[in-house]
Design a protein around this motif. Structure first.
Motif, PDB file in Angstrom:
ATOM      1  N   GLY A 117     -12.201  47.997 -52.483  1.00  0.00           N
ATOM      2  CA  GLY A 117     -11.286  46.934 -52.090  1.00  0.00           C
ATOM      3  C   GLY A 117      -9.825  47.280 -52.322  1.00  0.00           C
ATOM      4  N   PRO A 118      -8.916  46.419 -51.866  1.00  0.00           N
ATOM      5  CA  PRO A 118      -7.475  46.705 -51.942  1.00  0.00           C
ATOM      6  C   PRO A 118      -6.934  46.731 -53.369  1.00  0.00           C
ATOM      7  CG  PRO A 118      -7.874  44.480 -51.115  1.00  0.00           C
ATOM      8  CD  PRO A 118      -9.194  45.167 -51.141  1.00  0.00           C
ATOM      9  N   GLU A 119      -7.514  45.914 -54.283  1.00  0.00           N
ATOM     10  CA  GLU A 119      -7.025  45.939 -55.659  1.00  0.00           C
ATOM     11  C   GLU A 119      -7.308  47.290 -56.302  1.00  0.00           C
ATOM     12  OE1 GLU A 119      -7.530  43.562 -59.928  1.00  0.00           O
ATOM     13  OE2 GLU A 119      -8.604  42.861 -58.134  1.00  0.00           O
ATOM     14  N   GLN A 143      -7.690  50.081 -54.657  1.00  0.00           N
ATOM     15  CA  GLN A 143      -6.855  51.062 -53.963  1.00  0.00           C
ATOM     16  C   GLN A 143      -5.503  51.201 -54.636  1.00  0.00           C
ATOM     17  OE1 GLN A 143      -5.616  50.067 -49.933  1.00  0.00           O
ATOM     18  NE2 GLN A 143      -5.709  52.230 -49.349  1.00  0.00           N
ATOM     19  N   ARG A 144      -4.902  50.068 -55.013  1.00  0.00           N
ATOM     20  CA  ARG A 144      -3.619  50.115 -55.700  1.00  0.00           C
ATOM     21  C   ARG A 144      -3.753  50.818 -57.059  1.00  0.00           C
ATOM     22  NH1 ARG A 144      -3.366  44.930 -53.299  1.00  0.00           N
ATOM     23  NH2 ARG A 144      -4.175  43.928 -55.186  1.00  0.00           N
ATOM     24  N   SER A 181      -5.896  57.968 -49.959  1.00  0.00           N
ATOM     25  CA  SER A 181      -5.653  56.530 -49.809  1.00  0.00           C
ATOM     26  C   SER A 181      -6.019  55.750 -51.072  1.00  0.00           C
ATOM     27  CB  SER A 181      -6.440  55.983 -48.609  1.00  0.00           C
ATOM     28  OG  SER A 181      -7.823  56.305 -48.726  1.00  0.00           O
TER      29      SER A 181
END
Length: 402
Positions: A35-37, A39-40, A240
């Motif tokens: 997920g995006p969290e 990824q950061r 990424s």
């Protein structure tokens, strides 16, 4: 069971004490690693590690101990039958050598007395004799955890260059990264190996490879099999912020917090100065006790740990048992050739002046209780040194007007 009040002093040279801030960072719900969290998080730690290694190239994170990072360094760059030049600086250099043999490599092990670091001149001579360039890699342990001896990596790089040899340069920084100054790019290292449980102040479980362009090029023709350890499998998703398989998410939370503490708040140069200061204070204590530091060359003193030679006829095993039972403090044991002969004081990671003095108090009291011949005053010598360098410079007295 008897409750032991107070904290346990974990003064082995790794795993080291984990700061409360890092423990609290790890103590969070696991999130979706697609997920995006996450990824950061992945992007942040992968970028932050470059500062610690002092590199602009990629740093790969494996869910593993430092042994896994050793394996990744070898299998991604070499092929069965390749000659590898390695240096016997101690127990862990010997283990890396044994691993190379198991993979069908042909390691040549330059021997030493375990009291000196890798000799740049000896490495240069071996490479100069290898006119056919059969040696494909030079592997050196930066800080030998079993001996408290640090090899001069910048000088070894110069030796390789003087020999005009194309061998890859691989360096183990498992007990030096984020404790002793290390410069992956400047020193022309191709693969740097590291682990989470020492200078980075994390629990065991993460290992690292920092890579040069030359190492990445070598990986394209390497024939040793790799799957879990494959750099190619890692590098694509890492671009990424993701990983090809389930990462150690909660340890990455801790890594992010540790990077904030070491890089953004204390600053790496201050971290190195702190470790240098504690190492010198420890050596002064050892000399005041009338004992001997194992490392013989001052230019190779470790700032991560100090290995102390036991007097003849006295066992470090018995001494460490007294210290553990009486003071709830763990000291490092002597390993393989040094078993029974030395004990090791770890002074790396989350460590300050008072922690060091508490450690040295435990050692000095333990020497007395174990009946080990020594002189009093080691703690006082360390305290005097720490006080002296902490004192502000005295201003010159003001001159009265005539």
């Amino acid at each position: 069971m008897t409750y032991a009040s107070g904290r346990h002093f974990l003064q082995i040279p790794g795993p080291t004490n984990v700061p409360d801030r890092v423990l609290r960072a790890i103590d969070r719900p696991t999130i979706d690693h697609r997920g995006p969290e996450f990824q950061r998080l992945g992007q942040e730690v992968l970028a932050g590690l470059k500062t610690v290694f002092k590199t602009k190239g990629p740093v790969i994170i494996f869910p593993a101990s430092g042994t896994g990072a050793w394996e990744a360094a070898l299998v991604n760059t070499l092929s069965a039958g390749d000659r590898v030049l390695m240096y016997e600086t101690g127990h862990f250099a010997s283990l890396w050598h044994s691993m190379a043999k198991r993979f069908g490599l042909r390691p040549e092990f330059l021997s030493s007395d375990w009291r000196h670091g890798a000799d740049p001149a000896a490495i240069e001579a071996k490479l100069a004799d290898d006119r056919a360039h059969e040696i494909k890699a030079v592997c050196v342990v930066h800080n030998e955890t079993s001996t408290g001896v640090t090899s001069r990596i910048g000088d070894i790089r110069k030796a390789i260059d003087r020999a005009k040899h194309p061998a890859l340069f691989m360096v183990d920084t498992i007990s030096s990264l984020a404790s002793i100054d290390y410069r992956h790019d400047e020193w022309g290292v191709d693969v740097t190996v590291a682990g989470s449980q020492k200078g980075l102040m994390l629990p065991p479980g993460l290992s690292f490879n920092a890579l040069s362009d030359k190492a990445l090029a070598a990986a394209k023709s390497a024939k040793l099999p790799s799957s879990y350890w494959s750099w190619d499998e890692m590098l694509g998703p890492n671009k990424s912020g993701f990983f090809p398989y389930t990462p150690a998410t909660n340890l990455l939370y801790g890594l992010r917090e540790a990077l904030k503490m070491l890089v953004e708040e204390e600053g790496l140069e201050n971290v190195f100065k702190r470790h240098d200061r504690h190492a010198e204070a420890t050596r002064r204590a050892v000399r005041a006790w009338g004992l001997e530091v194992l490392c013989l060359n001052p230019a190779e003193y470790s700032s991560s740990l100090t290995a102390v030679v036991m007097p003849a006829g006295y066992s470090e095993v018995d001494f460490r048992k007294v210290v553990l039972e009486r003071f709830n403090m763990s000291l490092g044991s002597g390993l393989s050739k040094l078993a029974g002969k030395v004990f090791r004081i770890g002074h790396l990671g989350d460590f300050n002046d008072l922690t060091l003095l508490g450690t040295l108090c435990g050692v000095e009291m333990g020497l007395e209780l174990a009946g080990v011949p020594h002189q009093q005053g080691g703690v006082a010598a360390a305290m005097a040194y720490l006080t002296e360098i902490a004192a502000p410079a005295k201003a010159a007295p003001a001159r009265s007007a005539a």
